[in-house]
Structure formats: structure tokens, C-alpha cells
Design a protein around this motif. Structure first.
Motif, short mmCIF file in Angstrom:
data_model
loop_
_atom_site.label_atom_id
_atom_site.label_comp_id
_atom_site.label_asym_id
_atom_site.label_seq_id
_atom_site.Cartn_x
_atom_site.Cartn_y
_atom_site.Cartn_z
N LEU A 86 -5.06 19.27 -23.48
CA LEU A 86 -4.58 20.61 -23.47
C LEU A 86 -4.68 21.22 -22.40
CD1 LEU A 86 -6.30 21.85 -27.02
CD2 LEU A 86 -3.83 21.15 -26.49
N GLU A 87 -3.67 22.07 -22.02
CA GLU A 87 -3.83 22.64 -20.38
C GLU A 87 -4.80 23.80 -20.55
OE1 GLU A 87 -0.22 23.88 -19.08
OE2 GLU A 87 0.84 21.78 -19.10
N THR A 88 -5.56 24.18 -19.62
CA THR A 88 -6.37 25.32 -19.56
C THR A 88 -6.32 26.02 -18.52
OG1 THR A 88 -8.10 24.11 -18.44
CG2 THR A 88 -8.31 23.83 -20.95
N THR A 89 -6.59 27.35 -18.62
CA THR A 89 -6.29 28.47 -17.55
C THR A 89 -7.42 27.96 -16.49
OG1 THR A 89 -5.58 29.87 -19.06
CG2 THR A 89 -6.14 30.72 -16.89
N PRO A 90 -6.92 27.82 -15.12
CA PRO A 90 -7.93 27.62 -14.39
C PRO A 90 -8.94 28.68 -14.15
CG PRO A 90 -5.46 27.56 -13.50
CD PRO A 90 -5.43 28.18 -14.72
N ALA A 91 -10.05 28.22 -13.87
CA ALA A 91 -11.17 28.87 -13.44
C ALA A 91 -11.02 30.00 -12.39
CB ALA A 91 -12.50 28.15 -13.18
N THR A 92 -11.26 31.28 -12.30
CA THR A 92 -11.01 32.21 -11.48
C THR A 92 -12.68 32.82 -11.15
OG1 THR A 92 -8.59 32.72 -12.03
CG2 THR A 92 -9.91 34.45 -10.77
N ILE A 93 -12.93 33.00 -9.95
CA ILE A 93 -13.98 33.55 -9.46
C ILE A 93 -13.67 34.87 -8.52
CG2 ILE A 93 -16.24 33.52 -8.23
CD1 ILE A 93 -16.56 30.57 -9.13
N ILE A 94 -13.95 35.89 -8.66
CA ILE A 94 -13.77 37.14 -7.91
C ILE A 94 -14.87 37.37 -6.89
CG2 ILE A 94 -13.03 39.76 -7.87
CD1 ILE A 94 -12.07 39.16 -10.63
N VAL A 95 -14.46 37.43 -5.60
CA VAL A 95 -15.28 38.03 -4.59
C VAL A 95 -14.73 39.20 -4.10
CG1 VAL A 95 -16.17 37.26 -2.26
CG2 VAL A 95 -15.77 35.56 -3.93
N ALA A 96 -15.59 40.11 -3.83
CA ALA A 96 -15.29 41.69 -3.27
C ALA A 96 -16.00 41.65 -1.78
CB ALA A 96 -15.98 42.68 -4.11
N ALA A 97 -15.35 42.51 -0.94
CA ALA A 97 -15.60 42.71 0.47
C ALA A 97 -16.71 43.97 0.29
CB ALA A 97 -14.53 42.99 1.09
N SER A 98 -17.33 44.02 1.35
CA SER A 98 -18.22 45.12 1.57
C SER A 98 -17.49 46.68 1.57
CB SER A 98 -18.92 45.14 2.80
OG SER A 98 -18.06 45.29 4.02
N ASP A 99 -16.30 46.72 1.81
CA ASP A 99 -15.45 48.03 1.84
C ASP A 99 -14.28 47.81 0.58
OD1 ASP A 99 -13.68 45.99 2.87
OD2 ASP A 99 -12.99 47.39 4.38
N SER A 100 -14.62 46.87 -0.33
CA SER A 100 -13.82 46.71 -1.62
C SER A 100 -14.10 48.12 -2.53
CB SER A 100 -13.88 45.79 -2.51
OG SER A 100 -13.48 44.48 -1.56
N SER A 101 -13.12 48.29 -3.33
CA SER A 101 -13.24 49.36 -4.26
C SER A 101 -14.63 49.30 -5.16
CB SER A 101 -11.82 49.69 -5.11
OG SER A 101 -11.88 48.68 -5.86
N ALA A 102 -15.11 50.26 -5.65
CA ALA A 102 -16.28 50.06 -6.80
C ALA A 102 -16.00 49.19 -7.97
CB ALA A 102 -16.75 51.48 -6.93
N ALA A 103 -14.77 49.63 -8.49
CA ALA A 103 -14.09 48.78 -9.50
C ALA A 103 -13.83 47.16 -9.23
CB ALA A 103 -12.85 49.22 -9.91
N ASP A 104 -13.51 47.02 -8.00
CA ASP A 104 -13.43 45.54 -7.66
C ASP A 104 -14.89 45.02 -7.39
OD1 ASP A 104 -10.76 45.42 -7.49
OD2 ASP A 104 -10.57 45.97 -5.24
N LYS A 105 -15.82 45.69 -6.88
CA LYS A 105 -17.30 45.25 -6.81
C LYS A 105 -17.81 44.99 -7.91
CE LYS A 105 -18.14 47.28 -2.39
NZ LYS A 105 -19.21 48.19 -1.43
#
Length: 723
Positions: free
Chosen positions: A26-45
Motif C-alpha cells: 500500500l502506498e503511504t503519504t511520505p513523512a513530513t517534518i516542519i522546521v520554522a525559522a527564528s523569524d517565522s510566524s507564530a502559527a508556523d512555529k
């Protein structure tokens, strides 16, 4: 390439391991890991597994890549700026993806870069900047690709002159021994660099071929124009020390480079290379040599071409060269050009004492058959020879349009004229213009056939000369002239030509003929040209980077500040005047400021320098204070230099001072099955288009995407069934 949608056979494939059929996975959705920058938005962090602090951000990015499962996945970089002072090395099968070139910025210093040393890596959607590299890594690139099956998409990059390239494909057998192949660049740019834009190279003496590289909608703009890694900076260099095979370049642009726009070095093997719908303009920004060519004196070497492809199986289709300094197209010993246009070669150049430019240049051109093929190509307003083919054999030029060349020494073209020898050639040419004494100059020709039309009022529109002339036929040639006598041939045969060696058939002068229409191919323009700003006639200093040493200071450390300042104005800054930079910390609340005031050399337009703090009210270093602080760098803070814009001199960065390194959070890793997992990734057959009754050989590509190796000594079987 076959289209599997039209295949009449429905093929089912079963993997058999130890004689047990496996229906598939079965195909699975690739794992995704999010990284935020020091100046990314609060929501992104808030949604990120890793949040960078603006210092050594490559550490968090690499940790996220390492946390991906063995089957790969995606590390998503939120919008913001990532300050990286080290290497980012994606693992096999992974994707490093930003939110777009104007949203996600990776700023590399202190030898930081991206190394693609594993297969099936994708980089997508961010902006890269590299500066301040040490001598130990200067032969690499900000993006260094050393493994196969990589995709580089939607990236804009620049670098200073301390590293060899923005993007480099490098076969380094100490890193990756197999053939480097299947690399794809799409929508990538190298802009305003101090180095090569896109470069291919190879180290070592074996397995030097780079195969099946594809470029589409890529651009190299102003590479090395204002300051350079070396004197040979090109926009695209496809064969430096490497051989190249199966190259495809489509809808790409090279503009304003120090040397050639698109370039292949002389010695490497170039096989099955195609450039289509490309534009190369205003390349060869450096001056012509000031003395005669000497192979042992590199200062006399010069390329300056739109396209430089010597000794090459390279095909150009619907490509344009405009305003390049030396040659529009340099192709020898295997070049093929279809529907190409050269315009304004050597425009603005006047001193041809040591270099004689040409729109199309093929010298020598005699080692393969045919050695040169040109069909439906055009030269317009060349400030030199429009066409030069000498020391040549087995040449086929069909439907060539030579329009209004300025020529050299009164000649608009040279076919054997400059160096002699133009043998076994077929030339169908349509020439026009009155800026030269002779439009078509044929010298020392053997077994050559000419046809076409010349529209000109000059006295000798077609000149044939040379003691070695043999068996030249001019047939079906019309010369339209208001000054030559009607009924004459218009072909001048010099007295140096042996008698009986030139034959004229159906050659005549008319005064009423219409010139053949010049073909107007579609001129591709991969990169929109913005409206040029009005020149201020002044320098304009900006800060493009702030850095500090140590990179991760602790409270009480003596920190040295540096800034990269760039002159983005129209004229150089004045020499002998201090180019000062003031550094402040929380506007003075975190300690006294420091400054740099030792740089007094002029900075050329587009050039940049990095300066370090050299003084301050309490010394040249800042005593680090615990906490996160705003560092402000203000160039020309006391207005010593009159600038075109006095309101863009300040840049700010965040510096974090902590007593200990903040531990990197570890995201949850999927549970390993501890078993192999075989899948079929491709099916192929030979012949590719079978006829009824053919014996067809089936092949399948199988991949282990599991967590453990398959057992040795066990048959890895594949069963093919039909309908």
C-alpha cells in the motif's frame, strides 16, 4: 519514449521471494517534518517540530532530515530566514522543501552549503546565499550535487567570489563512485554572483562522464560581471573536466556573464547534447586581450561567446545569441544548428587587433562527417564576420541568412578566407547589406557548391580567390543590385584562382529582384525583463549579511561582529573614504556599540566586501549578554558617502546568547517493522514497440523500501503475466 497508456498488454507483476507471491504494498503519504525559522510566524512555529534560533540553523534542519524514516520523506522549511554556518546533507530519498524563493531564505556562511551526496534527493522552493568560504571548500558549490537521481527545483541562488559555483554537479569518486546521472534542474536561477552559475566537473581519472542532465527554465544572470572567483566565469559550464552525455537544456537564459553564457570546455567528450529555445545575450563582459594569443599566457585566452561548444556533438534548436562579445555560436567538429539567430555580436567592440570576432564561428571543423550542419540560421547586424568557417571539410549550410554585417577588413563572411581550406561544402546563402565590400568571401575552396541570393549594391558582393581553389560550382545564384550591370554574374573570380576551377550555372545580376524574406523565429525569453530603474549616478550601499564570532556566544564572551556591504548603485564608491559600519545591540540597551572604519578602497557597482568591527567606545568586541538581542548594522552611518538612496543602509539580525546549548527536540519516529519490503517501481520491454509475433523481453525494477536487507542466497523472483 513509449506511452504506456496506449500499451495493448495489461501486465501484472508479482514479486516472488522464497516462492511466496507478494501482491504489492500500500502506498503511504511520505513523512513530513516542519522546521520554522527564528523569524517565522507564530502559527508556523506552533506547528513545527523544530524551531530555529537564527544561529547555526543548519543543526535543526539536519536533525529534521535525520529524523525522517529510511524510506524518505519531506522536511518543510517555513517562510523565514535560516542562518546556516555548516553543511546540510539530505538523506537518500528525502525532499528539502521551502515555501518559495521569496519566502524561505537559506543564508550560508563559514563554509555552509547543501551537499547532495545520496540518491533520489529533491531540493525545492527556496532562496540560497553563500559567502565567506575558506580555501578548503572553494572548489565546491553552495549546492553541491555528488549523487545521482537528484531534482533541483524552484531555487534562486547567489554567492560571492569565495566559492566556485552556486550550483555544481561534481563526480567525486571518494564520495560517490558510480556514474553521476539523472539530474534535473527546473526553474532555477543564479543571479548577481561572483562565481559560476551552473558548473559540471569531475575529480579523479576514471568514470568522468556525467549523463542525462536536464535543465528547463533556468537562468544565469550577471555571473562574475563585477568580481569573479577566476577570470573564466561562465553562466552554464556543462563540461569542465568531466565528459558529458545526454544533456538536455530547454528554455534557459545566460546573460551578462564575465565569459561565455553556455560553455563546454575543449577537451572533454560531448555526446548527444541538445540546447533548445535558449537565449544567450551580452556575455563576455571582460575586455579583449591586449596582446597576441600565446597558448602559455592565460591572459591572452578569451572566449566571450554566447554558446561555446568546440569538438562537440551538440545540437542547437531555435537558440538566440545577442550582443555577445566574441562569438554568438562557436561550434566545431560535430555542431548542428537549426533555426538559430545571432544578432549584434561584438557590438561596441572596435579593436580587433588580437581578436577577430564572428557571429557564427567554426574553425577548425574537419574531423567528423558532417563536421558542421546549419539549417535556416540567421545573422543580423553582426559587428564582425556574420559567418566564419575555415580549416573545414564536409560542411552543410542550408538556407543561411546573412543580414547587414559590418564585417572585418571589408568582408562580411569568411569561408576558408581567414585560415584557408573549405572543402566538400554545400552552401545555400541569402545575403544582404551594403556595409562591406564583399558579403560572401570564398578562398581556397575545394569541391564546394554555392547557391542562393545576394542583395547588395557593392562592387564585389561575391569574391572567390586563392591558388588552391578547385572544383567550385556556383549555381542558381541571383544577385540583386542597382549598380552592377544587368546580365553580368556579380561573382568576382580573382586572378589567383587557377583557370577552369570555378563554374557558374544560372548565375545572374538583376535590378528588380526582391530579397528573400529573412526568417523570424520565435525568440524565447525565459526570464521577464523588468523595467530598468532610472540611474541615480551615485553609489548605493546596503548591508546584505551580519555575522559574528563565536557563532553561538555564551554570556561574557568577546564577540567580533562582521557585515557584508554591497554597492548596488550605478557608480563606484569613492576611494580613500572610510566605508564605516556601526553595530549596535538593542539600540544600546545590551551594551556599547562597535564599529568598522578601516575599509577605504572603492567598491565597484554590484561588488561587495565583508568588514569586521575594528573599534568601539569599550573596545572592538561586544561583551555578550544573556538573552536574545537585536543586532543592527548601519553602513555609512555618518554619511561620508553621497548615495542614491540614503534610507536603505540598515539591516538587523537576532543573536541568541545562552549559557548552554538548547537540546534539539526529537520528533516521533515511525516504528520499524524490522523487515524488508519489496516493491516494483518500473516495468519495461524490448523491443519498445513490438509487432505481432515478436519475442519480447520483459524487465522490472524492484526496490527494497523496508527497514532491513533482503536475505542473501534467496531468489528474488519476478513473475510477469499478460491479461
Amino acid at each position: 519514449m513509449r506511452d504506456r497508456r496506449t500499451t495493448k498488454l495489461l501486465i501484472a507483476v508479482f514479486l516472488i521471494v522464497g516462492l511466496v507471491p507478494i501482491a504489492g504494498a500500500l502506498e503511504t503519504t511520505p513523512a513530513t517534518i516542519i522546521v520554522a525559522a527564528s523569524d517565522s510566524s507564530a502559527a508556523d512555529k506552533a506547528s513545527a517540530a523544530y524551531v530555529c534560533d537564527g544561529v547555526n540553523d543548519h543543526v535543526e534542519i539536519q536533525a529534521a532530515l535525520n529524523a525522517l524514516p529510511s524510506s524518505g520523506g519531506v522536511v518543510l522549511l517555513s517562510g523565514g530566514t535560516y542562518n546556516c554556518a555548516g553543511i546540510i546533507a539530505p538523506k537518500a530519498g528525502s525532499t528539502l522543501k521551502g515555501e518559495g524563493e521569496s519566502e524561505t531564505y537559506l543564508k550560508f556562511t563559514r563554509d555552509g552549503r547543501i551537499n547532495v551526496d545520496r540518491e533520489y534527493v529533491t531540493l525545492d522552493g527556496f532562496n540560497i546565499q553563500g559567502s565567506g568560504y575558506s580555501s578548503g571548500v572553494k572548489w565546491l558549490g553552495v549546492v553541491t550535487v555528488r549523487a545521482s537521481h537528484a531534482k533541483i527545483h524552484n531555487i534562486v541562488g547567489t554567492a560571492d567570489a569565495s566559492i566556485q559555483a552556486v550550483y555544481i554537479l561534481l563526480h567525486d569518486p571518494t564520495v560517490y563512485a558510480p556514474t553521476l546521472q539523472d539530474i534535473e534542474f527546473t526553474n532555477c536561477k543564479a543571479v548577481d554572483t561572483g562565481t559560476y552559475g551552473f558548473l559540471h566537473n569531475a575529480w579523479g581519472t576514471t568514470n568522468k562522464v556525467i549523463k542525462d542532465v536536464r535543465y528547463e527554465n533556468c537562468a544565469a544572470i550577471n555571473c562574475g560581471k563585477y568580481g569573479a572567483f577566476n577570470p573564466w566565469i561562465t553562466g552554464f559550464d556543462f563540461a569542465e573536466l568531466n565528459d558529458i552525455e545526454g544533456l538536455r537544456v530547454k528554455n534557459c537564459l545566460a546573460e551578462g556573464t564575465l565569459e561565455s553564457g553556455f560553455h563546454f570546455e575543449f577537451d572533454p567528450k560531448k555526446v548527444d547534447c541538445i540546447l533548445e529555445n535558449c537565449v544567450s545575450r551580452n556575455n563576455g563582459q571582460k575586455a579583449y586581450p591586449a596582446k597576441a594569443y600565446n597558448p602559455n599566457d592565460m591572459s591572452t585566452h578569451y572566449f566571450g561567446c554566447g554558446y561555446y561548444a568546440p569538438n562537440a556533438d551538440v545540437t542547437f534548436i531555435n537558440c538566440v545569441a545577442e550582443g555577445n562579445s566574441m562569438n554568438g555560436f562557436y561550434t566545431t567538429n560535430g555542431g548542428k544548428l537549426y533555426n538559430c539567430v545571432e544578432k549584434d555580436t561584438a557590438k561596441g567592440r572596435t579593436n580587433f587587433a588580437y581578436r577577430a570576432p564572428a557571429g557564427y564561428y567554426s574553425v577548425p571543423c574537419r574531423s567528423v562527417n558532417p563536421s558542421l550542419v546549419m539549417e535556416n540560421c540567421t545573422s543580423i547586424d553582426s559587428n564582425c564576420y556574420g559567418l566564419q568557417v575555415d580549416l573545414a571539410n564536409n560542411v552543410k549550410i542550408r538556407d543561411f541568412h546573412l543580414v547587414n554585417p559590418a564585417g572585418i577588413n571589408g568582408k562580411g563572411s569568411s569561408l576558408g578566407g581567414t585560415n584557408g581550406q573549405f572543402d566538400n561544402a554545400e552552401v545555400n546563402i541569402y545575403a544582404s547589406g551594403n556595409r562591406v565590400e564583399t558579403l560572401v568571401w570564398a578562398k581556397e575552396n575545394k569541391n564546394a557548391v554555392f547557391s542562393g541570393q545576394i542583395v547588395s549594391d557593392v562592387a564585389r558582393p561575391f569574391l572567390i580567390e586563392g591558388y588552391g581553389t578547385q572544383n567550385v560550382l556556383v549555381r542558381d545564384m541571383e544577385i540583386v543590385s542597382k549598380t552592377l550591370p544587368a546580365g553580368s554574374t556579380g561573382v568576382t573570380i580573382a586572378n589567383t584562382v587557377p583557370g577552369g576551377q570555378v563554374t557558374l550555372q544560372n548565375v545572374k545580376v538583376t535590378s528588380t529582384g526582391s530579397p528573400a524574406p529573412t526568417p523570424t523565429p520565435t525568440v524565447p525569453d525565459p526570464t521577464p525583463t523588468p523595467t530598468a530603474p532610472v540611474s541615480s549616478g551615485k553609489p548605493d550601499l546596503v548591508v546584505t549579511d551580519i555575522s559574528w564570532d563565536p557563532a553561538s556566544p555564551a554570556p561574557g564572551d568577546a564577540v567580533t561582529l562582521s557585515a557584508t556591504i554591497k554597492n548596488q548603485g550605478d557608480v563606484a564608491t569613492p576611494a580613500g573614504v572610510k566605508h564605516g559600519v556601526l553595530f549596535t545591540f538593542d539600540d544600546g540597551a545590551a551594551g556599547p556599540g562597535v564599529w568598522s572604519d578601516t575599509h577605504t578602497a572603492s567598491i565597484a557597482p554590484g561588488a561587495w566586501v565583508t568588514v569586521a568591527a575594528s573599534g568601539g567606545s569599550a573596545g572592538a568586541t561586544w561583551e555578550a549578554v544573556a538573552g536574545t538581542h537585536t543586532v543592527k548594522a548601519h553602513v555609512d552611518d555618518v554619511n561620508r558617502i553621497a548615495e542614491g538612496d540614503e534610507n536603505n543602509n540598515v539591516m538587523t539580525e537576532q543573536i541568541a546568547v545562552t549559557g548552554a546549548t538548547t537540546p534539539t527536540p526529537t520528533p516521533t519516529t515511525p516504528i520499524s517493522s524490522g523487515k524488508p519490503d519489496l516493491v516494483v517501481t518500473d516495468i519495461s520491454w524490448d523491443p519498445a514497440n513490438p509487432a505481432p509475433g515478436d519475442a519480447v523481453t520483459l524487465s522490472a525494477t524492484i526496490k527494497n523500501q523496508g527497514d532491513a536487507a533482503t536475505p542473501a542466497g534467496v531468489k528474488h523472483g519476478v513473475l510477469f503475466t499478460f491479461d
